[in-house]
Design a protein around this motif. Structure first.
Motif, PDB file in Angstrom:
ATOM      1  N   LEU A  96      75.621  68.173  39.409  1.00  0.00           N
ATOM      2  CA  LEU A  96      76.553  68.956  40.225  1.00  0.00           C
ATOM      3  C   LEU A  96      77.850  69.081  39.442  1.00  0.00           C
ATOM      4  CD1 LEU A  96      76.370  67.138  43.703  1.00  0.00           C
ATOM      5  CD2 LEU A  96      75.286  69.301  43.124  1.00  0.00           C
ATOM      6  N   ASP A  97      78.686  70.048  39.803  1.00  0.00           N
ATOM      7  CA  ASP A  97      80.023  70.099  39.217  1.00  0.00           C
ATOM      8  C   ASP A  97      80.747  68.814  39.593  1.00  0.00           C
ATOM      9  OD1 ASP A  97      79.745  72.547  38.027  1.00  0.00           O
ATOM     10  OD2 ASP A  97      80.688  73.673  39.663  1.00  0.00           O
ATOM     11  N   GLY A  98      81.176  68.067  38.591  1.00  0.00           N
ATOM     12  CA  GLY A  98      81.913  66.842  38.841  1.00  0.00           C
ATOM     13  C   GLY A  98      81.057  65.648  39.235  1.00  0.00           C
ATOM     14  N   GLY A  99      79.737  65.751  39.067  1.00  0.00           N
ATOM     15  CA  GLY A  99      78.917  64.592  39.409  1.00  0.00           C
ATOM     16  C   GLY A  99      77.434  64.880  39.496  1.00  0.00           C
ATOM     17  N   THR A 100      76.781  64.189  40.425  1.00  0.00           N
ATOM     18  CA  THR A 100      75.326  64.221  40.562  1.00  0.00           C
ATOM     19  C   THR A 100      74.961  64.151  42.037  1.00  0.00           C
ATOM     20  OG1 THR A 100      75.078  63.027  38.465  1.00  0.00           O
ATOM     21  CG2 THR A 100      73.193  62.966  39.962  1.00  0.00           C
ATOM     22  N   GLU A 101      73.930  64.889  42.402  1.00  0.00           N
ATOM     23  CA  GLU A 101      73.348  64.702  43.728  1.00  0.00           C
ATOM     24  C   GLU A 101      72.192  63.725  43.576  1.00  0.00           C
ATOM     25  OE1 GLU A 101      71.935  67.707  47.023  1.00  0.00           O
ATOM     26  OE2 GLU A 101      70.295  67.297  45.619  1.00  0.00           O
ATOM     27  N   ILE A 102      72.249  62.633  44.332  1.00  0.00           N
ATOM     28  CA  ILE A 102      71.134  61.689  44.365  1.00  0.00           C
ATOM     29  C   ILE A 102      70.283  62.050  45.571  1.00  0.00           C
ATOM     30  CG2 ILE A 102      70.390  59.297  44.529  1.00  0.00           C
ATOM     31  CD1 ILE A 102      73.111  58.421  43.525  1.00  0.00           C
ATOM     32  N   LYS A 103      68.991  62.219  45.342  1.00  0.00           N
ATOM     33  CA  LYS A 103      68.058  62.481  46.438  1.00  0.00           C
ATOM     34  C   LYS A 103      67.016  61.370  46.435  1.00  0.00           C
ATOM     35  CE  LYS A 103      66.382  66.614  47.152  1.00  0.00           C
ATOM     36  NZ  LYS A 103      65.577  67.850  46.963  1.00  0.00           N
ATOM     37  N   LEU A 104      66.783  60.802  47.595  1.00  0.00           N
ATOM     38  CA  LEU A 104      65.737  59.804  47.779  1.00  0.00           C
ATOM     39  C   LEU A 104      64.765  60.345  48.813  1.00  0.00           C
ATOM     40  CD1 LEU A 104      64.441  56.990  47.451  1.00  0.00           C
ATOM     41  CD2 LEU A 104      66.082  56.139  49.147  1.00  0.00           C
ATOM     42  N   THR A 105      63.485  60.406  48.445  1.00  0.00           N
ATOM     43  CA  THR A 105      62.464  60.824  49.399  1.00  0.00           C
ATOM     44  C   THR A 105      61.576  59.623  49.712  1.00  0.00           C
ATOM     45  OG1 THR A 105      60.787  61.516  47.786  1.00  0.00           O
ATOM     46  CG2 THR A 105      62.454  63.143  48.400  1.00  0.00           C
ATOM     47  N   VAL A 106      61.144  59.555  50.961  1.00  0.00           N
ATOM     48  CA  VAL A 106      60.258  58.477  51.413  1.00  0.00           C
ATOM     49  C   VAL A 106      59.182  59.104  52.294  1.00  0.00           C
ATOM     50  CG1 VAL A 106      60.084  56.250  52.599  1.00  0.00           C
ATOM     51  CG2 VAL A 106      62.243  56.894  51.484  1.00  0.00           C
ATOM     52  N   ASP A 107      57.941  58.949  51.874  1.00  0.00           N
ATOM     53  CA  ASP A 107      56.789  59.427  52.629  1.00  0.00           C
ATOM     54  C   ASP A 107      56.012  58.174  53.039  1.00  0.00           C
ATOM     55  OD1 ASP A 107      54.766  60.938  53.716  1.00  0.00           O
ATOM     56  OD2 ASP A 107      54.070  61.763  51.812  1.00  0.00           O
ATOM     57  N   PHE A 108      55.898  57.935  54.350  1.00  0.00           N
ATOM     58  CA  PHE A 108      55.290  56.671  54.769  1.00  0.00           C
ATOM     59  C   PHE A 108      54.405  56.859  55.989  1.00  0.00           C
ATOM     60  CE2 PHE A 108      59.110  57.019  57.250  1.00  0.00           C
ATOM     61  CZ  PHE A 108      58.830  56.411  58.463  1.00  0.00           C
ATOM     62  N   GLU A 109      53.533  55.879  56.174  1.00  0.00           N
ATOM     63  CA  GLU A 109      52.667  55.841  57.347  1.00  0.00           C
ATOM     64  C   GLU A 109      52.561  54.400  57.789  1.00  0.00           C
ATOM     65  OE1 GLU A 109      48.157  57.158  58.688  1.00  0.00           O
ATOM     66  OE2 GLU A 109      48.948  57.808  56.749  1.00  0.00           O
ATOM     67  N   PHE A 110      52.804  54.175  59.061  1.00  0.00           N
ATOM     68  CA  PHE A 110      52.801  52.820  59.602  1.00  0.00           C
ATOM     69  C   PHE A 110      51.402  52.219  59.616  1.00  0.00           C
ATOM     70  CE2 PHE A 110      53.564  49.740  63.172  1.00  0.00           C
ATOM     71  CZ  PHE A 110      54.455  48.950  62.484  1.00  0.00           C
ATOM     72  N   GLY A 111      50.406  53.039  59.940  1.00  0.00           N
ATOM     73  CA  GLY A 111      49.034  52.568  59.845  1.00  0.00           C
ATOM     74  C   GLY A 111      48.378  52.126  61.140  1.00  0.00           C
ATOM     75  N   ILE A 112      49.044  52.306  62.273  1.00  0.00           N
ATOM     76  CA  ILE A 112      48.439  51.966  63.555  1.00  0.00           C
ATOM     77  C   ILE A 112      48.440  53.243  64.394  1.00  0.00           C
ATOM     78  CG2 ILE A 112      48.501  50.473  65.584  1.00  0.00           C
ATOM     79  CD1 ILE A 112      50.162  48.498  63.906  1.00  0.00           C
ATOM     80  N   PRO A 113      47.359  54.039  64.334  1.00  0.00           N
ATOM     81  CA  PRO A 113      47.336  55.357  64.976  1.00  0.00           C
ATOM     82  C   PRO A 113      47.692  55.355  66.455  1.00  0.00           C
ATOM     83  CG  PRO A 113      45.381  55.052  63.614  1.00  0.00           C
ATOM     84  CD  PRO A 113      46.105  53.733  63.649  1.00  0.00           C
ATOM     85  N   MET A 114      47.260  54.357  67.203  1.00  0.00           N
ATOM     86  CA  MET A 114      47.479  54.353  68.651  1.00  0.00           C
ATOM     87  C   MET A 114      48.960  54.279  69.031  1.00  0.00           C
ATOM     88  SD  MET A 114      44.295  52.014  69.986  1.00  0.00           S
ATOM     89  CE  MET A 114      44.897  52.007  71.654  1.00  0.00           C
ATOM     90  N   ILE A 115      49.773  53.646  68.172  1.00  0.00           N
ATOM     91  CA  ILE A 115      51.194  53.544  68.507  1.00  0.00           C
ATOM     92  C   ILE A 115      52.076  54.386  67.582  1.00  0.00           C
ATOM     93  CG2 ILE A 115      50.996  51.288  69.603  1.00  0.00           C
ATOM     94  CD1 ILE A 115      52.098  50.064  67.016  1.00  0.00           C
ATOM     95  N   ALA A 116      51.444  55.139  66.670  1.00  0.00           N
ATOM     96  CA  ALA A 116      52.212  55.938  65.720  1.00  0.00           C
ATOM     97  C   ALA A 116      53.119  56.939  66.424  1.00  0.00           C
ATOM     98  CB  ALA A 116      51.280  56.655  64.747  1.00  0.00           C
ATOM     99  N   GLY A 117      52.619  57.598  67.463  1.00  0.00           N
ATOM    100  CA  GLY A 117      53.418  58.578  68.181  1.00  0.00           C
ATOM    101  C   GLY A 117      54.673  57.981  68.779  1.00  0.00           C
ATOM    102  N   LEU A 118      54.592  56.753  69.204  1.00  0.00           N
ATOM    103  CA  LEU A 118      55.734  56.062  69.793  1.00  0.00           C
ATOM    104  C   LEU A 118      56.663  55.514  68.710  1.00  0.00           C
ATOM    105  CD1 LEU A 118      57.118  54.831  72.309  1.00  0.00           C
ATOM    106  CD2 LEU A 118      55.605  52.864  72.039  1.00  0.00           C
ATOM    107  N   LEU A 119      56.087  54.889  67.696  1.00  0.00           N
ATOM    108  CA  LEU A 119      56.905  54.214  66.683  1.00  0.00           C
ATOM    109  C   LEU A 119      57.427  55.132  65.585  1.00  0.00           C
ATOM    110  CD1 LEU A 119      55.161  50.778  66.075  1.00  0.00           C
ATOM    111  CD2 LEU A 119      57.234  51.274  67.352  1.00  0.00           C
ATOM    112  N   ASN A 120      56.681  56.181  65.224  1.00  0.00           N
ATOM    113  CA  ASN A 120      57.091  57.007  64.089  1.00  0.00           C
ATOM    114  C   ASN A 120      58.519  57.557  64.209  1.00  0.00           C
ATOM    115  OD1 ASN A 120      54.841  56.484  62.580  1.00  0.00           O
ATOM    116  ND2 ASN A 120      53.862  58.453  62.946  1.00  0.00           N
ATOM    117  N   PRO A 121      58.931  58.083  65.372  1.00  0.00           N
ATOM    118  CA  PRO A 121      60.318  58.563  65.460  1.00  0.00           C
ATOM    119  C   PRO A 121      61.349  57.447  65.258  1.00  0.00           C
ATOM    120  CG  PRO A 121      59.000  59.446  67.261  1.00  0.00           C
ATOM    121  CD  PRO A 121      58.160  58.410  66.566  1.00  0.00           C
TER     122      PRO A 121
END
Length: 146
Positions: A96-121
């Motif tokens: 960037l002008d005067g520096g850098t944009e740091i971007k961190l991406t995280v793609d994850f899955e909790f692994g318990i389908p029955m509670i994923a809808g509740l816990l994912n958010p």
């Protein structure tokens, strides 16, 4: 599968930031949620690292393969063993002008389908908050060295 992406501008050259990102063993020194990061194996452009994090009193452990692209100042990480079903992402440094944009991406899955809808958010918000805390810690370290 939740996906989180956070960005933050930093007043530092990306060539100065990349060595900080690459030195993962030192993350716990300036990132409050990390208990430890240990390099288990180091090869040409990869490391295998073992992580322990404390998220709201809950210990999360994983081992990841980190791949370093020196030419593009980019890091890709991927869990190879651990508490989550899936955990991977990238550190991307964009000039960037005067520096850098740091971007961190995280793609994850909790692994318990029955509670994923509740816990994912909830988990997505927690991962976003923790990711932004990491970027803020790096920004602070770069812009206000001790």
């Amino acid at each position: 599968m939740p996906y989180v992406e956070v960005t933050l501008p930093v007043k530092a050259d990306r060539g100065q930031i990349f060595p900080i990102l690459r030195d993962m063993e030192k993350y716990p020194e300036f990132m409050a949620d990390l208990v430890s990061v240990e390099v288990m194996e180091r090869k040409d452009n990869t490391t295998i690292t073992k992580w322990v994090s404390n998220v709201d009193g809950r210990i999360i452990k994983w081992t990841e393969l980190d791949t370093f692209d020196e030419a593009n100042l980019h890091i890709h990480y991927k869990q190879i063993e651990g508490d989550l079903k899936k955990f991977e992402g990238d550190w991307i440094l964009t000039p960037l002008d005067g520096g850098t944009e740091i971007k961190l991406t995280v793609d994850f899955e909790f692994g318990i389908p029955m509670i994923a809808g509740l816990l994912n958010p909830i988990l997505k918000k927690k991962v976003r908050d923790n990711s932004m805390n990491m970027l803020t810690a790096i920004k602070e370290r770069m812009e206000n060295p001790a």
